[in-house]
Design a protein around this motif. Structure first.
Motif, mmCIF file in Angstrom:
data_model
loop_
_atom_site.group_PDB
_atom_site.id
_atom_site.type_symbol
_atom_site.label_atom_id
_atom_site.label_comp_id
_atom_site.label_asym_id
_atom_site.label_seq_id
_atom_site.Cartn_x
_atom_site.Cartn_y
_atom_site.Cartn_z
ATOM 1 N N PHE A 189 0.803 -1.224 0.000
ATOM 2 C CA PHE A 189 0.000 0.000 0.000
ATOM 3 C C PHE A 189 0.836 1.274 0.000
ATOM 4 N N GLY A 190 2.035 1.198 -0.527
ATOM 5 C CA GLY A 190 2.847 2.406 -0.649
ATOM 6 C C GLY A 190 2.156 3.487 -1.457
ATOM 7 N N HIS A 191 1.336 3.074 -2.433
ATOM 8 C CA HIS A 191 0.645 4.068 -3.257
ATOM 9 C C HIS A 191 -0.328 4.905 -2.422
ATOM 10 N N LEU A 192 -0.895 4.334 -1.370
ATOM 11 C CA LEU A 192 -1.795 5.101 -0.511
ATOM 12 C C LEU A 192 -1.013 6.094 0.350
ATOM 13 N N MET A 193 0.197 5.736 0.726
ATOM 14 C CA MET A 193 1.047 6.657 1.479
ATOM 15 C C MET A 193 1.447 7.839 0.604
ATOM 16 N N ARG A 194 1.767 7.561 -0.650
ATOM 17 C CA ARG A 194 2.071 8.652 -1.587
ATOM 18 C C ARG A 194 0.822 9.492 -1.859
ATOM 19 N N GLN A 195 -0.322 8.846 -1.913
ATOM 20 C CA GLN A 195 -1.564 9.575 -2.148
ATOM 21 C C GLN A 195 -1.839 10.563 -1.018
ATOM 22 N N ALA A 196 -1.587 10.142 0.210
ATOM 23 C CA ALA A 196 -1.763 11.048 1.349
ATOM 24 C C ALA A 196 -0.814 12.232 1.241
ATOM 25 N N ARG A 197 0.439 11.960 0.918
ATOM 26 C CA ARG A 197 1.420 13.041 0.754
ATOM 27 C C ARG A 197 1.020 13.977 -0.381
ATOM 28 N N ASP A 198 0.597 13.414 -1.519
ATOM 29 C CA ASP A 198 0.251 14.220 -2.679
ATOM 30 C C ASP A 198 -1.009 15.052 -2.455
ATOM 31 N N ALA A 199 -1.840 14.631 -1.499
ATOM 32 C CA ALA A 199 -3.046 15.399 -1.165
ATOM 33 C C ALA A 199 -2.732 16.564 -0.233
ATOM 34 N N GLY A 200 -1.471 16.713 0.157
ATOM 35 C CA GLY A 200 -1.061 17.830 0.989
ATOM 36 C C GLY A 200 -0.958 17.531 2.459
ATOM 37 N N HIS A 201 -1.104 16.258 2.813
ATOM 38 C CA HIS A 201 -0.973 15.884 4.216
ATOM 39 C C HIS A 201 0.497 15.639 4.558
ATOM 40 N N GLU A 202 0.836 15.845 5.804
ATOM 41 C CA GLU A 202 2.167 15.518 6.300
ATOM 42 C C GLU A 202 2.220 14.009 6.531
ATOM 43 N N THR B 138 11.838 5.400 0.781
ATOM 44 C CA THR B 138 11.834 4.803 -0.555
ATOM 45 C C THR B 138 10.448 4.892 -1.181
ATOM 46 N N ILE B 139 9.421 4.640 -0.399
ATOM 47 C CA ILE B 139 8.044 4.724 -0.894
ATOM 48 C C ILE B 139 7.719 6.140 -1.357
ATOM 49 N N LEU B 140 8.106 7.133 -0.557
ATOM 50 C CA LEU B 140 7.764 8.520 -0.861
ATOM 51 C C LEU B 140 8.705 9.156 -1.881
ATOM 52 N N GLY B 141 9.902 8.582 -2.020
ATOM 53 C CA GLY B 141 10.883 9.171 -2.910
ATOM 54 C C GLY B 141 11.508 10.429 -2.348
ATOM 55 N N GLU B 142 11.476 10.572 -1.020
ATOM 56 C CA GLU B 142 12.041 11.745 -0.357
ATOM 57 C C GLU B 142 12.257 11.415 1.118
ATOM 58 N N PRO B 143 13.113 12.179 1.800
ATOM 59 C CA PRO B 143 13.369 11.891 3.210
ATOM 60 C C PRO B 143 12.117 12.067 4.066
#
Length: 294
Positions: free
Chosen positions: A89-102, A138-143
């Motif tokens: 479910f890494g894509h859901l973690m990226r989705q949260a980040r991309d939606a502007g959440h910390e 790694t999932i987010l592609g950023e620290p």
């Protein structure tokens, strides 16, 4: 009134089912929050051995855990191997980040941390943190810049171990104000943003009905308080999703404005006081947890 909204994601099902629903609810309410993700194997079912402890057994009955969480959560990692949350479910973690959440780290293995953090060596603690941060980065592609210890299981050893990762802040304990924990060498460590408000499972039971929880918790937000509130993807993101949607609307009517935890930090972190972070107890929660001490 500004308030920090923290979302702990502990399990496979919480990530799969709870996170998408919470993202929809938050988008509708135009609110940003902080998601703390568990990324390794879901072994939460291994907590069931704690049923032999009266306080934990009573909490499971009081909160109607089987219906609240579901048997797939309560048996995860026991009747079948723990499923890898980040891998699936890494894509859901990226989705949260991309939606502007910390987005920050909750744990590599939530059960492993909650069961063992109090007895692991500093080397073991450091490796567990590193494994989780590396996976989520790694999932987010950023620290990753923030973390929150699973189950608030944090003490002086955890604070010291986390110091090596140069995070912006941690949210590892319960307390009443932002502070910098005192390190072994006497210097101030990475900022802590404690949680000062109770969670659903800590208070709902014989003395408080579930239908009364929203009013109960909103009455505890104070203009001069820290006001950091924690929900769980496994609870407010699934069975209690409608209740959480109502809570956000009621909070808006009370002029409570939710934000990610990072937005609570002052520009000058050196202006924050120092305090000790050590083990303590909390009504409604079984076992020890990290507590802010003056």
């Amino acid at each position: 009134m500004q308030a920090g909204l923290r979302i702990d994601v502990d399990t496979y099902r919480g990530t799969r089912d709870g996170v998408p629903q919470l993202l929809e609810i938050l988008a509708d309410a135009q609110i940003k929050a902080t998601f703390f993700f568990s990324v390794g194997p879901d072994n939460m079912g291994r907590h069931l051995w704690r049923l032999i402890r009266p306080q934990f057994f009573w909490k499971m009955l009081r909160s109607k855990a089987a219906s609240l969480y579901g048997w797939d959560i309560l048996l995860a990692g026991t009747a079948w191997p723990g499923k890898p949350i980040g891998r699936d479910f890494g894509h859901l973690m990226r989705q949260a980040r991309d939606a502007g959440h910390e987005v920050g780290l909750h744990a590599w293995d939530h059960h492993g941390w909650q069961a063992n953090a109090g007895r692991w060596s500093e080397t073991q603690l450091t490796e567990e943190i590193r494994q989780g941060l590396d996976c989520l980065s790694t999932i987010l592609g950023e620290p990753v810049t923030c973390s929150a210890a699973a189950g608030w299981r944090a003490d002086e050893h955890v604070v010291q171990a986390k110091q090596a990762f140069n995070l912006r802040y941690n949210s590892d304990c319960r307390g009443t104000s932002l502070f910098r924990p005192t390190l072994r060498n006497g210097r101030p460590g990475t900022v802590q943003i404690p949680v000062d408000l109770p969670t659903y499972d800590e208070v709902v039971g014989a003395d408080l009905a579930s239908r009364d929880f929203n009013r109960f918790i909103l009455d505890r937000f104070k203009p001069d308080g820290l006001n950091v509130y924690t929900i769980h993807a496994e609870v407010e993101g699934i069975l209690l999703a409608d209740d959480f949607r109502q809570l956000l609307a009621q909070a808006r009517d009370r002029n409570i404005h939710f934000c990610p935890l990072g937005e609570l930090l002052p520009e000058d972190l050196d202006s924050l006081p120092t305090a000790r972070l050590s083990r303590g107890t909390l009504s409604g929660r079984e076992g020890w947890l990290g507590v802010q001490h003056a």
